[in-house]
Design an enzyme around this catalytic site. Structure first.
Site, PDB file in Angstrom:
ATOM      1  N   ASP A  96      43.493  24.719  38.891  1.00 20.78           N
ATOM      2  CA  ASP A  96      42.786  25.789  38.205  1.00 20.78           C
ATOM      3  C   ASP A  96      43.426  25.995  36.837  1.00 20.78           C
ATOM      4  OD1 ASP A  96      45.163  27.099  38.694  1.00 20.78           O
ATOM      5  OD2 ASP A  96      44.322  28.567  40.064  1.00 20.78           O
ATOM      6  N   ASP A 270      37.094  26.266  47.531  1.00 21.09           N
ATOM      7  CA  ASP A 270      38.524  26.430  47.819  1.00 21.09           C
ATOM      8  C   ASP A 270      38.797  27.894  48.100  1.00 21.09           C
ATOM      9  OD1 ASP A 270      40.516  27.774  45.549  1.00 21.09           O
ATOM     10  OD2 ASP A 270      38.533  27.258  44.795  1.00 21.09           O
TER      11      ASP A 270
END
Length: 402
Positions: A96, A270
């Site tokens: 991320d 996720d």
């Protein structure tokens, strides 16, 4: 068109829902989608070895830019061969941007055109993160898939605030792509923000497509809005996201959301929920969440889930795991982490199988019934705000867990 290191291949669409069965091609493996990706926040999925992660995942996991930047530092990770070399993981990785942690962990922050100034979530030290810095860190971490640096505004922010936020996020996305040093090895995804405003979501996506990313992430969901609001937005995003690119729903991973997200064309998910609730003594099973600390399991010698063939369920009883969790033994957390991630791996396999055979809606109805969720139609009609689940507990998840 230049060759991308990550690309999506559509295999089949479910006749009942339009859900997508596909293949995500990456430099370190090809993965059938929809897929759930366990989160390895600090270059580890908490309590598990790489071999155990391999057994309970499909081979694609996450690392966290914010936390690895702070410790041990992205330059050190780079010297170790990136996250993959550092943690001895031989499969695919996604990172991320660090944006979620900046906005969820730091109560004091200043957003400017240049980036975000904020405080370290533990020491209070002053930090600064920009689109260029986020991309540099992710280049050093070496994941197959990286995320653009964006602002994560509250879902219910005002229209004017959201519009201004999106315009800045779009400028940041362009700066991040320009700063990307390894485009032949690492794919950079754009992130679609916009809260509940469909016109802003559409505008954000259209501008991102002009920049041209190999994949698109749906951001700003599961951040406090109702299930109906989230599912309404997913239904809308399904109609506008490009068919030839992967669709990634960020930070979402409860079983109901995995099913409904897949129905709405999401390819990648996720979430830290499965591993975090494991450490708090909650198991995911085919019949709902099981709170193993409950005294009911003190002398229950059945496996956690009789439909599961994972290491935990094949070898240990509810009574033993109840004992370990009550006594705060680390092995108990490990066993439940294995169980929970294997459950999600099996769930995604079943979702893909249902899409392949054009029966995902039928699967959703039966799964919600077996799991103890309220009917999806009642959620969408506003009759219930949250799905009801047997033996559940609510645990707040913040960016520190991501």
């Amino acid at each position: 068109m230049e060759k991308q290191p990550v690309w999506y291949e559509l295999i089949h669409k479910d006749a009942q829902t339009g859900a997508r069965l596909g293949i995500l091609h990456t430099p370190h493996g090809d993965f059938e989608t929809p897929i759930f990706m366990p989160v390895g926040t600090k270059a580890t999925v908490k309590t598990l070895s790489p071999e155990e992660i391999e057994a309970v995942s499909d081979g694609l996991i996450l690392g966290n830019t914010y936390h690895l930047w702070l410790a041990p530092g992205d330059e050190l990770v780079k010297k170790a061969g990136g996250i993959r070399g550092f943690m001895k993981w031989n499969h695919a990785l996604l990172t991320d941007s660090g944006g979620f942690q900046v906005f969820s962990l730091s109560k004091i922050r200043k957003i400017t055109e240049e980036g975000v100034t904020f405080r370290h979530h533990k020491s209070g030290a002053k930090l600064f993160l920009s689109p260029e810095k986020s991309i540099q860190i992710q280049n050093n971490l070496g994941a197959d898939i990286m995320m653009s640096f964006d602002e994560c505004p509250p879902f219910h922010a005002s229209y004017d605030y959201m519009k201004n936020s999106i315009e800045r996020t779009l400028r940041w996305a362009k700066r991040g792509k320009d700063a990307h040093q390894r485009p032949d090895e690492q794919a950079l995804f754009g992130i679609v923000q916009g809260g509940p405003f469909k016109d802003l979501r559409k505008h954000c996506l259209e501008e991102l497509e002009k920049i041209d990313f190999p994949g698109y992430s749906i951001g700003g969901l599961a951040v406090g809005e109702s299930k109906k609001e989230m599912y309404d937005m997913l239904e809308y995003m399904k109609t506008i996201l490009p068919e030839n690119k992967p669709h990634y729903l960020m930070g979402v991973g409860s079983p109901d959301d995995l099913v409904v997200g897949s129905m709405n064309g999401v390819d990648m998910f996720d979430c830290v929920d499965a591993t975090r609730i494991a450490r708090h003594g909650t198991a995911l099973t085919h019949h709902g969440r099981l709170r193993i600390k409950n005294q009911d399991y003190y002398k229950d010698f059945r496996p956690i889930d009789e439909q599961c063939d994972c290491y935990t369920c094949k070898n240990f009883s509810r009574a033993y795991i109840h004992h370990l969790i009550k006594e705060e033994e680390i092995f108990g957390a490990r066993l439940l982490t294995i169980q929970n991630l294997k459950f999600l791996k099996m769930l995604m396999h079943d979702i893909r199988d249902a899409i392949r055979h054009d029966r995902l809606k039928d699967f959703q109805v039966q799964f919600f019934k077996d799991y103890g969720y309220a009917p999806l139609e009642d959620i969408m009609n506003g009759k219930v705000d949250k799905p009801t689940m047997r033996l559940t507990e609510q645990i707040k998840i913040t960016g520190e867990d991501k």
